[in-house]
Design a protein around this motif. Structure first.
Motif, PDB file in Angstrom:
ATOM      1  N   LEU A  36       0.971  -1.255  -0.201  1.00  0.00           N
ATOM      2  CA  LEU A  36      -0.080   0.010  -0.021  1.00  0.00           C
ATOM      3  C   LEU A  36       0.986   1.296   0.075  1.00  0.00           C
ATOM      4  N   ASP A  37       1.137   1.486  -1.153  1.00  0.00           N
ATOM      5  CA  ASP A  37       2.276   2.708  -1.404  1.00  0.00           C
ATOM      6  C   ASP A  37       1.555   3.941  -1.297  1.00  0.00           C
ATOM      7  N   ALA A  61      -3.927  10.905  -7.112  1.00  0.00           N
ATOM      8  CA  ALA A  61      -2.950   9.886  -7.522  1.00  0.00           C
ATOM      9  C   ALA A  61      -1.581  10.486  -7.575  1.00  0.00           C
ATOM     10  N   SER A  62      -1.231  11.689  -8.182  1.00  0.00           N
ATOM     11  CA  SER A  62      -0.111  12.246  -8.198  1.00  0.00           C
ATOM     12  C   SER A  62       0.779  12.497  -7.113  1.00  0.00           C
ATOM     13  N   ASP A  63      -0.008  12.584  -6.023  1.00  0.00           N
ATOM     14  CA  ASP A  63       0.750  12.660  -4.761  1.00  0.00           C
ATOM     15  C   ASP A  63       0.764  11.349  -3.872  1.00  0.00           C
ATOM     16  N   LYS A  64       0.131  10.489  -4.467  1.00  0.00           N
ATOM     17  CA  LYS A  64      -0.129   9.056  -3.779  1.00  0.00           C
ATOM     18  C   LYS A  64      -0.708   9.375  -2.364  1.00  0.00           C
ATOM     19  N   MET A  65      -1.464  10.106  -2.231  1.00  0.00           N
ATOM     20  CA  MET A  65      -2.181  10.391  -1.102  1.00  0.00           C
ATOM     21  C   MET A  65      -3.877  10.122  -1.021  1.00  0.00           C
ATOM     22  N   PHE A  66      -4.365   9.432  -0.273  1.00  0.00           N
ATOM     23  CA  PHE A  66      -5.711   9.376   0.146  1.00  0.00           C
ATOM     24  C   PHE A  66      -6.220  10.180   1.332  1.00  0.00           C
ATOM     25  N   GLY A  67      -7.111  11.247   0.848  1.00  0.00           N
ATOM     26  CA  GLY A  67      -7.345  12.074   1.865  1.00  0.00           C
ATOM     27  C   GLY A  67      -8.874  11.679   2.587  1.00  0.00           C
ATOM     28  N   LEU A  68      -9.050  11.723   3.705  1.00  0.00           N
ATOM     29  CA  LEU A  68     -10.347  11.522   4.400  1.00  0.00           C
ATOM     30  C   LEU A  68     -10.408  12.960   5.363  1.00  0.00           C
TER      31      LEU A  68
END
Length: 138
Positions: A36-37, A61-68
């Protein structure tokens, strides 16, 4: 999976301090789920109900960040303003409920998630129980 947090809350609340506890989960998740990168970024907001702030999630996607971005009603915290464990339960319920819904929604979009999503949810739930964010189910 790295985890980072921030908050938007009144200074009398413990939202910032409690939310910061979530960072302890990061190293555990990185070790168990090396595929999970991406980073899980959680913003906990405790705001007046009148602002009608909505909870949402997004994958960058470009930052590889999933924000809640989790909005909670400040009015729910007022009766427990001096009760940190009660505030932890309010935050835990809001976080875990939205975490599960978001993971399920993005299961096919987040890199590496699909084969481990059920176990990830179970592990996060167990962390929440172990850290008094949620009550254990009998």
């Amino acid at each position: 999976m790295r985890i980072d947090t921030t908050s938007d809350s009144p200074s009398w609340s413990k939202v910032f301090d409690i939310g910061h506890e979530l960072r302890q989960l990061g190293p555990v998740m990185e070790e168990k789920y090396p595929d999970l990168d991406w980073e899980l970024f959680v913003c906990l907001r405790c705001l007046p109900k009148d602002l009608q702030r909505k909870t949402f999630c997004r994958y960058y996607a470009s930052d590889k960040m999933f924000g809640l971005d989790i909005a909670m009603d400040e009015e729910d915290f007022v009766p427990v303003k001096k009760n940190t464990p009660a505030q932890r339960k309010l935050i835990g319920a809001a976080f875990f409920t939205f975490f599960v819904a978001s993971i399920q929604k993005y299961e096919k979009k987040l890199p590496g998630l699909q084969p481990v999503s059920a176990q990830l949810i179970a592990d996060v739930r167990q962390w929440c129980v172990d850290n008094q964010w949620l009550d254990a189910v009998v």
